[in-house]
Design a protein around this motif. Structure first.
Motif, PDB file in Angstrom:
ATOM      1  N   TYR A 164      -1.480  17.843 -11.671  1.00  0.00           N
ATOM      2  CA  TYR A 164      -0.059  17.277 -11.550  1.00  0.00           C
ATOM      3  C   TYR A 164      -0.169  16.096 -10.482  1.00  0.00           C
ATOM      4  O   TYR A 164       0.381  15.157 -10.811  1.00  0.00           O
ATOM      5  N   ARG A 165      -0.941  16.333  -9.324  1.00  0.00           N
ATOM      6  CA  ARG A 165      -0.975  15.359  -8.403  1.00  0.00           C
ATOM      7  C   ARG A 165      -1.858  14.177  -8.921  1.00  0.00           C
ATOM      8  O   ARG A 165      -1.500  13.054  -8.478  1.00  0.00           O
ATOM      9  N   GLN A 166      -2.825  14.322  -9.682  1.00  0.00           N
ATOM     10  CA  GLN A 166      -3.585  13.382 -10.146  1.00  0.00           C
ATOM     11  C   GLN A 166      -2.762  12.659 -11.196  1.00  0.00           C
ATOM     12  O   GLN A 166      -3.006  11.142 -11.357  1.00  0.00           O
ATOM     13  N   ASP A 167      -2.132  13.233 -12.050  1.00  0.00           N
ATOM     14  CA  ASP A 167      -1.144  12.622 -12.934  1.00  0.00           C
ATOM     15  C   ASP A 167      -0.234  11.528 -12.209  1.00  0.00           C
ATOM     16  O   ASP A 167       0.168  10.384 -12.674  1.00  0.00           O
ATOM     17  N   MET A 168       0.283  12.172 -11.141  1.00  0.00           N
ATOM     18  CA  MET A 168       1.436  11.382 -10.271  1.00  0.00           C
ATOM     19  C   MET A 168       0.656  10.361  -9.712  1.00  0.00           C
ATOM     20  O   MET A 168       1.289   9.252  -9.610  1.00  0.00           O
ATOM     21  N   LEU A 169      -0.536  10.386  -9.175  1.00  0.00           N
ATOM     22  CA  LEU A 169      -1.139   9.136  -8.680  1.00  0.00           C
ATOM     23  C   LEU A 169      -1.365   8.132  -9.571  1.00  0.00           C
ATOM     24  O   LEU A 169      -1.287   7.007  -9.424  1.00  0.00           O
ATOM     25  N   GLN A 214       0.694  -1.244   0.102  1.00  0.00           N
ATOM     26  CA  GLN A 214       0.077   0.234   0.040  1.00  0.00           C
ATOM     27  C   GLN A 214       1.005   1.395   0.074  1.00  0.00           C
ATOM     28  O   GLN A 214       2.152   1.493   0.576  1.00  0.00           O
ATOM     29  N   ILE A 215       0.471   2.145  -0.750  1.00  0.00           N
ATOM     30  CA  ILE A 215       1.313   3.587  -0.897  1.00  0.00           C
ATOM     31  C   ILE A 215       0.192   4.641  -0.256  1.00  0.00           C
ATOM     32  O   ILE A 215      -0.858   5.019  -0.846  1.00  0.00           O
ATOM     33  N   GLY A 216       0.766   5.401   0.854  1.00  0.00           N
ATOM     34  CA  GLY A 216       0.084   6.653   1.014  1.00  0.00           C
ATOM     35  C   GLY A 216       0.365   7.613   0.136  1.00  0.00           C
ATOM     36  O   GLY A 216       1.502   7.967  -0.239  1.00  0.00           O
ATOM     37  N   PHE A 217      -0.750   8.415  -0.012  1.00  0.00           N
ATOM     38  CA  PHE A 217      -0.588   9.589  -0.876  1.00  0.00           C
ATOM     39  C   PHE A 217      -1.347  10.917  -0.408  1.00  0.00           C
ATOM     40  O   PHE A 217      -2.324  10.896   0.281  1.00  0.00           O
ATOM     41  N   PRO A 221      -1.191  -0.446  -7.357  1.00  0.00           N
ATOM     42  CA  PRO A 221      -2.649   0.006  -7.684  1.00  0.00           C
ATOM     43  C   PRO A 221      -3.294   0.315  -6.141  1.00  0.00           C
ATOM     44  O   PRO A 221      -4.334   0.824  -5.951  1.00  0.00           O
ATOM     45  N   ARG A 222      -2.541  -0.266  -5.005  1.00  0.00           N
ATOM     46  CA  ARG A 222      -3.385  -0.148  -3.526  1.00  0.00           C
ATOM     47  C   ARG A 222      -2.787   1.205  -3.182  1.00  0.00           C
ATOM     48  O   ARG A 222      -1.927   1.241  -2.136  1.00  0.00           O
TER      49      ARG A 222
END
Length: 340
Positions: A228-233, A210-213, A241-242
């Motif tokens: 930019y943040r959405q593209d990074m996500l 899992q990756i915290g964002f 994917p988690r």
């Protein structure tokens, strides 16, 4: 990535104090005793924290950012206790730096008001000093990290206390009262979860990790555009994917240190949000950098952290994403390690 030769694009990391050997730090200060004091102060402040869960916003600091009266009360309490026990100044999110002996306004309705108490009303723009601007040794406090969660009773909120000595965190406490958990660290002595040595960070496993964002939509992070943040996500999600959004930088970093998350990407430029978690991750063998792969310094919006392989993968994805025309160029972002 390397820093741009143009010094105007520097993150400031090259001027930050170097990380020093544990034995040098311990010769200068007693980190064991100071961690015990930090935990004792947090024990007392936890009662104030839990009593006011669900508190309404009382101070609007900027669009989309607020504090509750509990933020103010917990910070006043921590500042009073930490200064009384150690004589050291405290830099907090709500009131900035308060040094022993300063002339400050005492709140007569506050049972912790004393000669170390701070102003009754916090600044609407608390200072965010660089590491070289802090007192040589001081406490750094975020009374409630994840205030928006706290205000609605979401348990993903915490108290963060760290001690900075000569430009680096040497003691850290992340208290999560509503989860009944505490994570602590002191330089050179590893990470502890609820008083027990932490398990090693698990290896990268795209199916499980899992990756915290950090915040995806908050306009408070306007220097890093939403697109930019959405593209990074999306880029990171192709490998991991988690993804998880907790709403608390402190919890993202603490969960990463403890191996709950394999890594995290956060966008806060603030020392009080990041200081404790950076020490915790390093004490359990993890990597922490800015988006350029350099040492993070206060004022830079962008931290990538995690188990070494996860950190490397996250950094690769971040550096592949263009920031677009909404702000500065992608290269400028990378050279700065984020954006001030």
């Amino acid at each position: 990535m390397t820093d741009s030769p143009d010094s105007s694009l520097s993150t400031g990391a090259e001027n930050a104090p170097e990380l020093r050997a544990t034995e040098i730090v311990e010769h200068e200060i007693d980190t064991r005793s100071l961690l015990a004091i930090a935990e004792a102060a947090v024990d007392e402040a936890e009662t104030t924290f839990t009593a006011a869960v669900g508190a309404d916003p009382s101070v609007m600091k900027s669009p989309g950012d607020f504090a509750t009266e509990a933020d103010l009360s917990v910070e006043r309490q921590l500042r009073s206790l930490l200064t009384r026990y150690t004589g050291l100044p405290v830099h907090g999110e709500e009131y900035g730096v308060v040094r022993p002996g300063e002339q400050v306004e005492v709140n007569p309705n506050d049972e912790y008001a004393d000669e170390f108490d701070g102003p009754r009303s916090p600044s609407h723009e608390p200072s965010n000093p660089g590491l070289n601007e802090l007192p040589e040794t001081c406490w750094v406090v975020d009374p409630i990290d994840g205030t928006a969660n706290y205000a609605v009773g979401n348990p993903l909120c915490c108290i963060l206390v760290s001690l900075v000595h000569k430009g680096e965190a040497v003691v850290a406490v992340c208290e999560m009262p509503l989860l009944g958990s505490r994570i602590t660290a002191r330089k050179g002595h590893g990470l502890f979860v609820d008083g027990h040595p932490a398990r090693p960070m698990p290896p990268s496993d795209p199916g499980l990790t899992q990756i915290g964002f950090g915040s995806i939509l908050s306009q408070r992070r306007g220097n890093l555009p939403v697109s930019y943040r959405q593209d990074m996500l999306n880029a990171i999600g192709r490998t991991y994917p988690r993804m998880r959004v907790t709403g608390s930088c402190g919890i993202d970093l603490a969960f990463t240190a403890a191996g709950v998350f394999g890594g995290t990407v956060t966008f806060s430029p603030n020392l009080w949000d990041n200081c404790a978690g950076i020490l915790m991750i390093r004490e359990n063998g993890g990597e922490v950098t800015d988006f350029a792969g350099n040492r993070w310094v206060p004022g830079v919006s962008g931290i990538v952290a995690g188990e070494p392989e996860v950190h490397a993968n996250l950094l690769r994805h971040i550096q592949s994403v263009s920031i677009g025309s909404a702000a500065r160029t992608a290269q400028d972002v990378k050279d700065r390690g984020g954006i001030r």
